[in-house]
Motif scaffolding. Structure first.
Motif, PDB file in Angstrom:
ATOM      1  N   ALA A 175      33.959  38.773  30.680  1.00  0.00           N
ATOM      2  CA  ALA A 175      33.462  38.367  31.997  1.00  0.00           C
ATOM      3  C   ALA A 175      34.448  38.702  33.100  1.00  0.00           C
ATOM      4  N   ARG A 176      35.729  38.701  32.779  1.00  0.00           N
ATOM      5  CA  ARG A 176      36.736  39.053  33.778  1.00  0.00           C
ATOM      6  C   ARG A 176      36.809  40.566  33.998  1.00  0.00           C
ATOM      7  N   ILE A 177      36.425  41.333  32.993  1.00  0.00           N
ATOM      8  CA  ILE A 177      36.460  42.793  33.122  1.00  0.00           C
ATOM      9  C   ILE A 177      35.188  43.324  33.786  1.00  0.00           C
ATOM     10  N   LEU A 178      34.033  42.791  33.360  1.00  0.00           N
ATOM     11  CA  LEU A 178      32.747  43.323  33.794  1.00  0.00           C
ATOM     12  C   LEU A 178      32.236  42.620  35.048  1.00  0.00           C
ATOM     13  N   ASP A 179      31.226  43.214  35.671  1.00  0.00           N
ATOM     14  CA  ASP A 179      30.618  42.667  36.875  1.00  0.00           C
ATOM     15  C   ASP A 179      29.316  41.943  36.539  1.00  0.00           C
ATOM     16  N   THR A 180      28.806  41.198  37.521  1.00  0.00           N
ATOM     17  CA  THR A 180      27.558  40.467  37.309  1.00  0.00           C
ATOM     18  C   THR A 180      26.399  41.419  37.006  1.00  0.00           C
TER      19      THR A 180
ATOM     20  N   MET B 241      35.819  48.597  24.329  1.00  0.00           N
ATOM     21  CA  MET B 241      34.958  49.509  25.079  1.00  0.00           C
ATOM     22  C   MET B 241      34.918  49.134  26.563  1.00  0.00           C
ATOM     23  N   ALA B 242      34.924  47.820  26.860  1.00  0.00           N
ATOM     24  CA  ALA B 242      34.918  47.375  28.259  1.00  0.00           C
ATOM     25  C   ALA B 242      36.199  47.811  28.966  1.00  0.00           C
ATOM     26  N   LEU B 243      37.347  47.698  28.291  1.00  0.00           N
ATOM     27  CA  LEU B 243      38.618  48.131  28.875  1.00  0.00           C
ATOM     28  C   LEU B 243      38.642  49.641  29.110  1.00  0.00           C
ATOM     29  N   ALA B 244      37.877  50.357  28.272  1.00  0.00           N
ATOM     30  CA  ALA B 244      37.810  51.820  28.419  1.00  0.00           C
ATOM     31  C   ALA B 244      36.812  52.250  29.490  1.00  0.00           C
ATOM     32  N   GLY B 245      36.172  51.274  30.160  1.00  0.00           N
ATOM     33  CA  GLY B 245      35.234  51.592  31.233  1.00  0.00           C
ATOM     34  C   GLY B 245      33.791  51.686  30.783  1.00  0.00           C
ATOM     35  N   GLY B 246      33.470  51.091  29.641  1.00  0.00           N
ATOM     36  CA  GLY B 246      32.111  51.183  29.095  1.00  0.00           C
ATOM     37  C   GLY B 246      31.074  50.340  29.806  1.00  0.00           C
ATOM     38  N   ARG B 247      31.493  49.428  30.686  1.00  0.00           N
ATOM     39  CA  ARG B 247      30.584  48.574  31.459  1.00  0.00           C
ATOM     40  C   ARG B 247      29.532  47.906  30.549  1.00  0.00           C
ATOM     41  N   TYR B 248      28.242  47.973  30.951  1.00  0.00           N
ATOM     42  CA  TYR B 248      27.200  47.260  30.199  1.00  0.00           C
ATOM     43  C   TYR B 248      26.977  47.843  28.804  1.00  0.00           C
TER      44      TYR B 248
ATOM     45  N   LYS C 282      13.619  41.141  37.485  1.00  0.00           N
ATOM     46  CA  LYS C 282      12.522  41.762  38.226  1.00  0.00           C
ATOM     47  C   LYS C 282      12.474  41.309  39.673  1.00  0.00           C
ATOM     48  N   TYR C 283      12.619  40.004  39.918  1.00  0.00           N
ATOM     49  CA  TYR C 283      12.374  39.465  41.260  1.00  0.00           C
ATOM     50  C   TYR C 283      13.639  39.097  42.032  1.00  0.00           C
ATOM     51  N   PHE C 284      14.786  39.003  41.343  1.00  0.00           N
ATOM     52  CA  PHE C 284      16.021  38.626  42.039  1.00  0.00           C
ATOM     53  C   PHE C 284      17.114  39.683  41.930  1.00  0.00           C
ATOM     54  N   GLY C 285      16.935  40.685  41.043  1.00  0.00           N
ATOM     55  CA  GLY C 285      17.913  41.757  40.916  1.00  0.00           C
ATOM     56  C   GLY C 285      18.952  41.495  39.840  1.00  0.00           C
ATOM     57  N   GLU C 286      19.685  42.567  39.463  1.00  0.00           N
ATOM     58  CA  GLU C 286      20.650  42.474  38.367  1.00  0.00           C
ATOM     59  C   GLU C 286      21.792  41.508  38.665  1.00  0.00           C
ATOM     60  N   GLN C 287      22.212  41.409  39.922  1.00  0.00           N
ATOM     61  CA  GLN C 287      23.353  40.542  40.242  1.00  0.00           C
ATOM     62  C   GLN C 287      23.015  39.079  39.973  1.00  0.00           C
ATOM     63  N   LYS C 288      21.871  38.620  40.480  1.00  0.00           N
ATOM     64  CA  LYS C 288      21.457  37.230  40.264  1.00  0.00           C
ATOM     65  C   LYS C 288      21.151  36.982  38.795  1.00  0.00           C
ATOM     66  N   ALA C 289      20.539  37.978  38.142  1.00  0.00           N
ATOM     67  CA  ALA C 289      20.232  37.843  36.719  1.00  0.00           C
ATOM     68  C   ALA C 289      21.507  37.705  35.898  1.00  0.00           C
TER      69      ALA C 289
ATOM     70  N   GLY D 171      36.572  32.967  36.115  1.00  0.00           N
ATOM     71  CA  GLY D 171      36.968  33.313  37.474  1.00  0.00           C
ATOM     72  C   GLY D 171      35.979  32.911  38.552  1.00  0.00           C
ATOM     73  N   SER D 172      36.470  32.920  39.771  1.00  0.00           N
ATOM     74  CA  SER D 172      35.682  32.437  40.906  1.00  0.00           C
ATOM     75  C   SER D 172      34.474  33.314  41.214  1.00  0.00           C
ATOM     76  N   LYS D 173      34.484  34.587  40.767  1.00  0.00           N
ATOM     77  CA  LYS D 173      33.330  35.458  41.044  1.00  0.00           C
ATOM     78  C   LYS D 173      32.065  34.976  40.334  1.00  0.00           C
ATOM     79  N   TRP D 174      32.242  34.067  39.344  1.00  0.00           N
ATOM     80  CA  TRP D 174      31.108  33.542  38.585  1.00  0.00           C
ATOM     81  C   TRP D 174      30.764  32.107  38.979  1.00  0.00           C
ATOM     82  N   MET D 175      31.310  31.601  40.067  1.00  0.00           N
ATOM     83  CA  MET D 175      31.122  30.182  40.397  1.00  0.00           C
ATOM     84  C   MET D 175      29.658  29.801  40.596  1.00  0.00           C
ATOM     85  N   GLN D 176      28.827  30.762  41.001  1.00  0.00           N
ATOM     86  CA  GLN D 176      27.397  30.451  41.134  1.00  0.00           C
ATOM     87  C   GLN D 176      26.770  30.066  39.798  1.00  0.00           C
ATOM     88  N   SER D 177      27.396  30.482  38.697  1.00  0.00           N
ATOM     89  CA  SER D 177      26.875  30.141  37.369  1.00  0.00           C
ATOM     90  C   SER D 177      27.035  28.660  37.051  1.00  0.00           C
TER      91      SER D 177
END
Length: 478
Positions: free
Chosen positions: A34-39, A163-170, A235-242, A316-322
């Motif tokens: 969660a600290r490496i990847l984005d919402t 894989m995430a550290l190597a830049g594999g993202r999702y 579908k209705y709120f986008g990948e970030q909110k999901a 981390g604080s980037k996930w505080m909405q969770s």
């Protein structure tokens, strides 16, 4: 020779060890991921997870449960299920591979097409392990199942983080899942003495299908229930909110799975063994209900109480909405293991029809309500999801009551004292702690006060389940 009570205690121990270690490993590596990847990366995972889960249940077709429900399954039964599941898994993957563009069109995101095709490989891999898993499950080999699960979790988490550290993202999230099912499948083959052979005979599959298809449809409906918010949110709120919601849902699931995984390893085999003695079967259910409530309510309510501090300090604080979603989801998490126990009792009574229609009704209500709320704030959908799942624990109780004579007063006596004590401990803890404290101090102090208050009340009340649990731990240490 080991008695059923001893097998059950051993099964609970290893089932608990399995889920606890798996969730702790998952928690540590989940924090790193969660600290490496984005919402948005978690949002991409949320978009495909429901389809993999449904396809896996279609491939399994309910035969693992059907084998567990057989009094004395034979070699031919396991062999028939193995070859049927393997052929189904391959056929499903072919269909899903060519259907992946439809998924990309639905979400209006073409990047999901190759990701889905990669994720769907899990369907073929798990097709190789259904009979081995069923054999171990039926014979209460929970220690072996635990070893397989713990090892697979560690290896897959290492692969995902690498894989995430190597830049594999999702892609790293999907790879983590694929490595888990691959390693787990290989280890189940190692621990199970049963092996398939080429004497193909699908008559056992046809014989079990009257029971298993209902289980299959039910588990598919359960996967829809568990993941429909992910689909609608993407579908209705986008990948970030999901991604924000998916993160909260993961932590809630990790928490209640510690208990649910423990009891589900033993519940159905034990209930089936006691099917000829209704009184002993009901007594076993009630004891498991008390144990489950004793652990689940304090665990989930404590997590809900410290959700803000936990999220901030770990991922981390980037996930505080969770955090606010996690606080609400934990309320339904309190009841999830109880519902699992009650539904297992329904299955052990060979009433897969009731199991089917109850789950389908919940699925229909949930999909309808959540779809109607899709234009509202996401919290409206989450609140409706939680309320329906809490209410459905009482629907499962009503079905079990009809089949076993389990009275409402007995049910409340088995569950309510632990829930009320956990609520009182949470209120006391919040009242005597200060929000002005640093997060790490507040987290540690709240957990300590909550735990001490809950256990003190249990000891003063002379809770038998506490004495038995402590006695079992002492015996294990000896």
């Amino acid at each position: 020779m080991e008695t059923l009570k001893e097998k059950t205690a051993r099964g609970l121990f290893w089932g608990g060890m399995n889920t606890l270690v798996m969730q702790l490993i998952g928690m540590v590596f989940g924090i790193i991921m969660a600290r490496i990847l984005d919402t948005e990366d978690y949002g991409m995972m949320a978009a495909v997870v429901i389809f993999t889960a449904i396809a896996t249940e279609l491939k399994d077709s309910g035969f693992k449960t059907a084998l567990a429900n057989e009094s004395h399954p034979q070699d031919a039964d396991y062999n028939s299920v193995f070859w049927f599941n393997l052929l189904m898994g391959i056929a499903l993957y072919v269909v899903m591979f060519f259907s992946a563009p439809l998924l990309g069109a639905y979400y209006e995101n073409e990047a999901l097409v190759p990701l889905a095709r990669y994720a769907f490989l899990a369907v073929v891999i798990t097709a190789f392990s259904t009979s081995q898993s069923a054999w171990l499950f039926k014979n209460l080999r929970t220690k072996q199942i635990a070893k397989a699960g713990m090892t697979a979790t560690l290896v897959s988490c290492l692969a995902g983080v690498g894989m995430a550290l190597a830049g594999g993202r999702y892609w790293s999230l999907v790879t983590q899942n694929l490595v888990f099912v691959l390693v787990n499948t290989l280890l189940l083959w190692h621990y199970s003495p049963w092996r398939p052979h080429l004497e193909l005979d699908f008559r056992p599959v046809r014989r079990m299908f009257g029971f298993s298809w209902k289980v299959m449809v039910t588990t598919i409906a359960t996967q829809v229930n568990n993941n429909i918010i992910n689909v609608l949110t993407v579908k209705y709120f986008g990948e970030q909110k999901a991604g924000v919601y998916f993160q909260a849902s993961q932590w809630n699931t990790k928490a209640f799975s510690v208990v649910q995984g423990m009891v589900s390893q033993v519940a159905q085999p034990v209930f089936v063994d006691l099917r000829g003695d209704g009184d002993r079967q009901l007594a076993a259910l009630r004891k498991l209900m008390r144990f489950t409530a004793f652990v689940t309510f304090p665990l989930l309510l404590c997590l809900s109480m410290v959700a803000n501090e936990f999220i901030c300090l770990t991922i981390g604080s980037k996930w505080m909405q969770s955090a606010v979603f996690l606080q609400v989801l934990c309320l339904s998490g309190c009841f999830a293991p109880l519902s699992t126990l009650l539904s297992n009792m329904v299955l052990s009574k060979e009433r897969s029809d009731l199991y089917l229609w109850s789950t389908l009704l919940l699925c229909g209500l949930q999909v309808g309500v959540l779809f109607a709320l899709r234009r509202q704030e996401l919290m409206w959908m989450v609140g409706a999801y939680v309320a329906l799942n809490i209410a459905w624990a009482f629907v499962w109780f009503a079905l079990v009551s009809r089949l076993t004579g389990y009275r409402l007063l007995s049910f409340l006596k088995d569950v309510l004292p632990f829930g009320l004590t956990a609520v009182a401990a949470a209120l006391l803890t919040v009242a005597v702690t200060s929000q002005a404290w640093p997060d790490v101090v507040l987290l540690v102090v709240r957990v300590a006060i909550f735990g001490a208050a809950y256990l003190a009340v249990m000891r003063l009340a002379g809770a038998q389940i506490l004495r038995e649990s402590l006695g079992f731990i002492k015996n294990r240490n000896k």
